[in-house]
Scaffold this motif. Structure first.
Motif, PDB file in Angstrom:
ATOM      1  N   CYS A 198       0.852  -1.111  -0.030  1.00  0.00           N
ATOM      2  CA  CYS A 198       0.164   0.026  -0.068  1.00  0.00           C
ATOM      3  C   CYS A 198       0.810   1.430   0.090  1.00  0.00           C
ATOM      4  CB  CYS A 198      -0.908   0.095   1.301  1.00  0.00           C
ATOM      5  SG  CYS A 198      -1.837  -1.553   1.253  1.00  0.00           S
ATOM      6  N   HIS A 199       0.111   2.109  -0.826  1.00  0.00           N
ATOM      7  CA  HIS A 199       1.254   3.606  -0.703  1.00  0.00           C
ATOM      8  C   HIS A 199       0.346   4.767  -0.364  1.00  0.00           C
ATOM      9  CE1 HIS A 199       2.629   0.794  -4.176  1.00  0.00           C
ATOM     10  NE2 HIS A 199       3.710   1.523  -4.089  1.00  0.00           N
ATOM     11  N   VAL A 200       0.941   5.957   0.050  1.00  0.00           N
ATOM     12  CA  VAL A 200       0.475   7.095   0.227  1.00  0.00           C
ATOM     13  C   VAL A 200       1.470   8.021  -0.308  1.00  0.00           C
ATOM     14  CG1 VAL A 200       0.141   8.951   2.083  1.00  0.00           C
ATOM     15  CG2 VAL A 200      -0.223   6.303   2.814  1.00  0.00           C
ATOM     16  N   TYR A 201       0.453   8.768  -1.377  1.00  0.00           N
ATOM     17  CA  TYR A 201       1.244   9.817  -1.884  1.00  0.00           C
ATOM     18  C   TYR A 201       1.054  11.168  -1.547  1.00  0.00           C
ATOM     19  CZ  TYR A 201       1.905  13.133  -5.685  1.00  0.00           C
ATOM     20  OH  TYR A 201       2.261  14.456  -6.497  1.00  0.00           O
ATOM     21  N   ILE A 202       2.059  11.972  -1.059  1.00  0.00           N
ATOM     22  CA  ILE A 202       2.113  13.293  -0.495  1.00  0.00           C
ATOM     23  C   ILE A 202       2.278  14.291  -1.744  1.00  0.00           C
ATOM     24  CG2 ILE A 202       2.663  14.826   1.244  1.00  0.00           C
ATOM     25  CD1 ILE A 202       1.515  12.072   2.170  1.00  0.00           C
ATOM     26  N   ASP A 203       1.132  14.952  -2.127  1.00  0.00           N
ATOM     27  CA  ASP A 203       1.255  15.703  -3.398  1.00  0.00           C
ATOM     28  C   ASP A 203       1.961  17.149  -2.911  1.00  0.00           C
ATOM     29  OD1 ASP A 203       0.502  16.591  -5.950  1.00  0.00           O
ATOM     30  OD2 ASP A 203      -1.004  17.769  -5.071  1.00  0.00           O
ATOM     31  N   ASN A 204       2.421  18.030  -3.911  1.00  0.00           N
ATOM     32  CA  ASN A 204       2.654  19.289  -3.396  1.00  0.00           C
ATOM     33  C   ASN A 204       1.879  20.191  -3.221  1.00  0.00           C
ATOM     34  OD1 ASN A 204       1.765  19.353  -6.298  1.00  0.00           O
ATOM     35  ND2 ASN A 204       3.402  20.632  -6.841  1.00  0.00           N
TER      36      ASN A 204
END
Length: 421
Positions: A233-239
């Protein structure tokens, strides 16, 4: 036990389950609900006895050098016992899907055609070191009208048999066949192989556990399989993320309970915020003792992290280990998830509606979240009551499997004398 005896044992269990499933399918919702509530009551009453039996399994696992995460999954604490009891009570108050007419339409010739929910029949569930699955699975299968054969891991056999005994005793009190719920009493692997050949009696098999177990079941089973596959599982932290929110989510997704399938295994961070976000989140992870493995860009901001290898991007650690990668864009994040993900759970943290919707539409996973922890991919958290597992198989069910996912539909037709010409 001799091979012939193992074959006879599992064949008899399957035959009994098939027969019992026909009676279970006719039970009223009220009776099923009363039984579930009674089992919940007994779990609470016998909590200390269950914990003592479970301690035998835990002590043996510790002696064998099992990991801390493994021991966590195996242990029956007060909280876990209460969770099992509450889970059954939640299932009891949920609508019974059996017999529900989900659709009805009228044909030009006057025929009324509909679809009605019906049980699948007999379900075999093969799982590893989590004894709470015994109660969760039995309760869901029972409420949805399915007989169940539960084959847990050898490390939890004492706990599983004790939990199964409580359910079976309660069934007997209500004059319902005990064989609606059966626990495989012996851990031999060959018995599992024999069970997977019994497509005449078992309608579906659901494996829950490591990649090796799931591949084994998928290759051997003659009946349909719904895979509860690994959770990379991934968490993507956007700009465009709220970084305070992002830190809270990223810590929870990894650290709240690292040994479960919906825990984050890889953190993806946009390059524009990496210099600010990564040093701060690294300090938070350090407090929890998380081992970090990062790409070359990550190491610039977290010099004490270990260099990540290609294998790390595929890894389901189920432990306090986290891979971190800096990406140039949301498209690169989605591409990374597409290559290395397992169709389980993916999350984005962003304040951009456009990017949130792009992530929801383009990421292929059983649950995709915006601004929330991956730990919410859970039947109870999503309002399904307890769950049988999280399916990463798209056909029939995708995501947490609750009551509806344990039924199928059949066509029903009402006429007034129509014949086909």
């Amino acid at each position: 036990m001799a091979e012939a005896d193992l074959k006879e044992l599992i064949l008899n269990m399957a035959k009994k389950a098939k027969k019992a499933s026909q009676i279970l399918a006719t039970l009223s919702s009220q009776t099923k609900n009363e039984i579930l509530k009674k089992v919940a009551q007994k779990l609470r009453e016998k909590k200390e006895e269950l914990k003592e039996i479970n301690k035998k399994d835990v002590d043996q696992a510790i002696a064998k050098g099992k990991s801390e995460a493994f021991i966590d999954r195996l242990t029956l604490t007060d909280k876990i016992v209460e969770s099992m009891a509450k889970g059954l009570e939640e299932v009891a108050v949920l609508p019974d899907p059996v017999g529900e007419v989900v659709k009805m339409w009228k044909r030009p010739n006057g025929l009324l055609v509909g679809k009605m929910r019906v049980p699948l029949g007999v379900i075999a569930i093969i799982y590893e070191s989590r004894p709470n699955v015994t109660i969760d699975a039995a309760g869901l299968c029972f409420k949805s009208g399915n007989a169940v054969i539960l084959r847990g891991g050898k490390e939890a056999i004492n706990s599983n048999l004790a939990l199964g005994k409580i359910f079976r005793e309660t069934l007997k009190e209500f004059s319902v066949p005990e064989d609606v719920v059966q626990i495989v009493p012996t851990p031999e692997r060959s018995l599992m192989e024999y069970m997977l050949e019994l497509e005449e009696y078992i309608d579906l098999v659901i494996p829950r556990g490591g990649e090796g177990l799931i591949r084994f079941v998928t290759e051997k089973a003659r009946m349909p399989v719904i895979k509860h596959y690994k959770g990379v599982c991934h968490v993507y932290i956007d700009n465009e993320a709220n970084l305070n929110m992002a830190k809270v989510i990223a810590v929870n997704a990894k650290c709240q309970r690292p040994g479960v399938c919906n825990a984050m295994e890889t953190l993806l961070v946009h390059k524009d915020i990496a210099d600010k976000f990564l040093p701060e989140i690294a300090e938070d992870y350090k407090k929890y003792g998380v081992e970090l493995r990062g790409c070359s860009e990550t190491l610039k901001y977290i010099p004490w992290a270990k260099p990540a290898t290609e294998e790390d991007w595929y890894a389901e650690y189920l432990d306090l280990i986290l891979a971190i990668k800096v990406v140039n864009s949301i498209d690169e994040a989605i591409e990374h998830i597409s290559k290395y993900g397992s169709n389980h759970t993916e999350a984005i943290v962003t304040e951009s509606y456009t990017k949130a919707m792009k992530f929801l539409k383009e990421v292929d996973a059983s649950v995709v979240l915006v601004n929330a922890s991956t730990r919410f991919n859970d039947g109870g958290e999503l309002g399904l009551g307890t769950e049988i597992g999280i399916s990463t198989t798209k056909i029939h069910a995708y995501g947490p499997m609750g009551l509806e996912e344990l039924t199928t539909t059949k066509f029903i037709v009402f006429g007034n004398g129509q014949i086909r010409t």
